[in-house]
Design an enzyme around this catalytic site. Sequence first.
Site, mmCIF file in Angstrom:
data_model
loop_
_atom_site.group_PDB
_atom_site.id
_atom_site.type_symbol
_atom_site.label_atom_id
_atom_site.label_comp_id
_atom_site.label_asym_id
_atom_site.label_seq_id
_atom_site.Cartn_x
_atom_site.Cartn_y
_atom_site.Cartn_z
ATOM 1 N N LEU A 238 4.707 -6.895 21.824
ATOM 2 C CA LEU A 238 5.579 -5.730 22.010
ATOM 3 C C LEU A 238 5.139 -4.566 21.138
ATOM 4 O O LEU A 238 5.385 -3.413 21.465
ATOM 5 C CB LEU A 238 7.023 -6.093 21.655
ATOM 6 C CG LEU A 238 7.740 -7.059 22.581
ATOM 7 C CD1 LEU A 238 9.078 -7.452 21.990
ATOM 8 C CD2 LEU A 238 7.939 -6.446 23.953
ATOM 9 N N GLY B 20 3.300 -3.443 13.665
ATOM 10 C CA GLY B 20 3.820 -2.567 12.621
ATOM 11 C C GLY B 20 3.197 -2.914 11.297
ATOM 12 O O GLY B 20 2.266 -3.717 11.224
ATOM 13 N N ALA B 21 3.736 -2.295 10.271
ATOM 14 C CA ALA B 21 3.206 -2.500 8.941
ATOM 15 C C ALA B 21 3.326 -3.966 8.533
ATOM 16 O O ALA B 21 2.587 -4.442 7.694
ATOM 17 C CB ALA B 21 3.973 -1.629 7.963
ATOM 18 N N GLY C 152 3.434 -6.749 10.593
ATOM 19 C CA GLY C 152 2.914 -7.799 11.445
ATOM 20 C C GLY C 152 3.098 -7.425 12.896
ATOM 21 O O GLY C 152 3.388 -6.282 13.222
ATOM 22 N N LYS D 171 8.982 -11.430 15.270
ATOM 23 C CA LYS D 171 8.038 -10.719 14.416
ATOM 24 C C LYS D 171 7.295 -11.719 13.567
ATOM 25 O O LYS D 171 7.886 -12.484 12.813
ATOM 26 C CB LYS D 171 8.811 -9.733 13.541
ATOM 27 C CG LYS D 171 7.959 -9.052 12.523
ATOM 28 C CD LYS D 171 8.655 -7.831 11.970
ATOM 29 C CE LYS D 171 8.716 -6.742 13.001
ATOM 30 N NZ LYS D 171 8.706 -5.401 12.473
ATOM 31 N N ASP E 139 10.724 3.041 5.236
ATOM 32 C CA ASP E 139 9.813 3.396 6.324
ATOM 33 C C ASP E 139 10.606 3.875 7.539
ATOM 34 O O ASP E 139 10.408 3.400 8.654
ATOM 35 C CB ASP E 139 8.941 2.185 6.665
ATOM 36 C CG ASP E 139 7.680 2.604 7.417
ATOM 37 O OD1 ASP E 139 7.403 3.823 7.487
ATOM 38 O OD2 ASP E 139 6.976 1.723 7.946
#
Length: 808
Positions: free
Chosen positions: A524, A527-528, A530, A549, A643
């Site tokens: 999908l 990101g930072a 994983g 995730k 973030d």
Amino acid sequence: MALSLLLHLLGLFLVVEPLSVAAQTANISLGSSLTASQGSSTWQSPSGTFAFGFRRIADQDLFLLAIWYDKIPDKTIVWYANGDNPAPKGSKLELTTDGQLTLTGPRSQEIWKPESVLSGRVAYAAMLDTGNFVLANNNADYLWQSFKDLKDTVLPTQVLEIGEKLNSRQTANSYSQGRFQLQLKSDGRLVLYPIALPTEFAYQPYYQSNTSDAVDEMNSGYQLSFNESGYLNVVRRNGNIDKLINKTLLPIRDYYYRATLDSDGFFTQYAHPKSPKNGSWTSWLPVWSIPENICFEANGDLGSGPCGYNSFCRLDANRRPICECLPGFSSLDPNNKLSGCKQNRIQSCDEQGNSKPEDLYVMHELSNTFWPTSSNFEQLQPMNEDDCSRSCLYDCYCMVAVIKEGSCWKKKLPLSHGRQDWNSYGKALIKLPKSDASLDDPLSPQSNTGRKDRKTLILAGALLLGSSVFLNFFFVAAISLVFLYTYQKRHNVTTSTSSIMEANLRSFRYKDLEEATDGFREELGRGAFGTVYKGIISSLSSTNYVAIKKLDKVAQEGEKEFKAEVSAIARTHHKNLVRLLGFCDEGANKLLVYEFMNNGTLASFLFGISRPDWNKRIQIAFGIARGIMYLHEECSTQIIHCDIKPHNILLDDSFTARISDFGLAKLLLSDQTLTHAVIRGTRGYVAPEWFRNVPITAKVDVYSYGVMLLEIICCRRSLEMERENEEEVILTDWVYDCYKEKTLNKLIEDDEEARNDMKRLERLVKVAIWCIQEDPSLRPTMKKVTQMLEGVVDVSLPPCPSPFSSIC
Ligand SMILES: *[C@@H]1O[C@H](CO)[C@@H](O)[C@H](O)[C@H]1NC(C)=O
Ligand SMILES: *[C@@H]1O[C@H](CO)[C@@H](O)[C@H](O)[C@H]1NC(C)=O
Ligand SMILES: *[C@@H]1O[C@H](CO)[C@@H](O)[C@H](O)[C@H]1NC(C)=O
Ligand SMILES: *[C@@H]1O[C@H](CO)[C@@H](O)[C@H](O)[C@H]1NC(C)=O
Ligand SMILES: *[C@@H]1O[C@H](CO)[C@@H](O)[C@H](O)[C@H]1NC(C)=O
């Protein structure tokens, strides 16, 4: 009918519990007694599942005669005798030699005794493994049973007959009668409604089952049955059943079930594993509940509504009601959110004297909040917002005006059925005494004590515009050192004592998640922290898509941190946060399982092909602000996101903004990975103090929020290198230019909806400029941000965000 049911139940017990030695011990003989004191003995059911006895009420030296689940850490109470009349220490429950059950106080005053005991001679009492406490005669007929003395909970094998009702308790810790009832009516409907305490007068129901048939009486409901497999059904006279639960439950062999009319008016079925999973207990999981939306389904003009007078109702992430007082009001009973609210300072027609209303009051806006029809004394139509506001200001009877679609409704107190709904654009204007309104406004431009740090400013600027690869590389290294240093210093292991088991979290095996994602097939996003995969999980009650995730950068030494962080994330509940459903922690395999969000990220929504609706965008911005405020101020341990950016905001089915990836920042405290995360993830959103040796506080999120708010307003990215006009490359600078030069219309040139709403646009821009102040101490808190956005407090004129740059 009742008799046959009784026989049925009896038969059941015989099957489930063959008469054994254990069953014999459950027989309580005449002459037995229990005393109310800490750690006093109890009467247990044969298997030990349930106990009957005294429970101390939290923080009081009073006791409740109760039945509870005895084998789980929660010791959840399912029945209580004397909720309205708690027993002092030393009170005594006695099963007398002549078969009377009585609860008497230390001075022998009667506190409680069972009602409607059938005639006959009680031979013994018994705590059964179903959770039913019975008084029986020699033929084992029940002369009285707790299953027929309904409180707020029903258990499997229990039945509600026509006319019988559950009563909610007042609050989680107060067992006196609450404001809600669930009843099977004589026409066969199961209805859920509030009552007008202290009477039993029933208001309009906010849930009713479709199980009444005026034509064919045999087709009407006559029982609510919680069957032995854990399903709740309305049984009709002709034997047909209407399932209340539409799902397949996990086997009752492994789970305890209960259904409770909670004190907030929710009728909820819960499940609890019978044994700890891999050494740790989880708590009760909600399986199913009614109604769908208590804030909205509670209709009718009269009565206070689910939240009490002068408050408004909104739903949290679990669709449970949150009751809030209007600005200028406070809770009647601070321990009971449903009690309604009173005006802090009574406004009356007398107090005005010769003063002008403008000198005494201000009108405060509360978006999306309304009171359907009730408490109106005037409707003016057509009318615009300014006139509506003035009309209420000048009318000493008017406390609130609601403006919606050109209609102005003027309302007087008390206000009932208040609700807040982000899908509705109505707006409330509340008249507040000026003294109340100007409270807590720490923002004032003169307190502009910008810190001089030219060097780092230049560095930051260089980084943001990052044209040189070498420079970037250099800064990455330098910044990461500073970051690591300050961050570690601030967050040094304050591991919370609470564990994952407290939260309703499911622990998965890696194998299961591999299966759920079909071998991590459908990605999908990345990101930072994983990679995220789509998966399918069959939960307790249904089959759902999830986002899984896979953390690939958790610090090796972060085992303890991982558990602490996961449990902190799990304890968050807010409608603007993505919900964590479970986790996997098998050595290097660390995964988090989240709800799946159907509508993608805010980034794709904002920067996609067509520009989204202005009002929708604003609702999203408000939602995110509430979510961040919750993380900062309402969690048991503050969570700084670190973030915030449109890629980390997801949109659910109804396009409600849901913040993701929160609570993970601490997991990344390992060497080089961190730098990538920060720099890659936040270029353009990152607060200047990241580049300085100053403490990192929640204000970094406020900064990022400010940048994102501008993106939402303007529907463009914070950095757009390809812009022809150089001034427009950096959004924050461009916005400040336009603000300074009073040309805000440039920001939304071809956005007609926004251009028709310039007043709001200007307010939002001012809020954003406050958020992006270089000096963190000048930035407002997120709470203040939400208040300013919603117009609850005024927005003062913001100073130039970076006082040492050329834009000022
Ligand atoms: C309980 O005691 C009664 C009377 O002494 C006896 O008839 C009955 O069998 C006992 N029941 C159980 C479940 O032990
Ligand atoms: C209620 O049930 C009847 C049949 O039992 C059905 O015709 C009707 O449409 C139902 N109403 C609602 C609102 O579901
Ligand atoms: C309980 O009710 C469900 C329907 O809700 C039904 O499928 C199940 O067979 C029932 N179980 C028993 C033991 O009656
Ligand atoms: C039951 O499930 C069906 C199909 O999944 C769904 O359409 C329906 O709305 C559900 N009913 C309730 C009461 O949840
Ligand atoms: C269960 O606990 C043991 C020891 O604490 C651990 O090694 C194992 O990975 C755990 N299994 C699961 C599925 O969590």
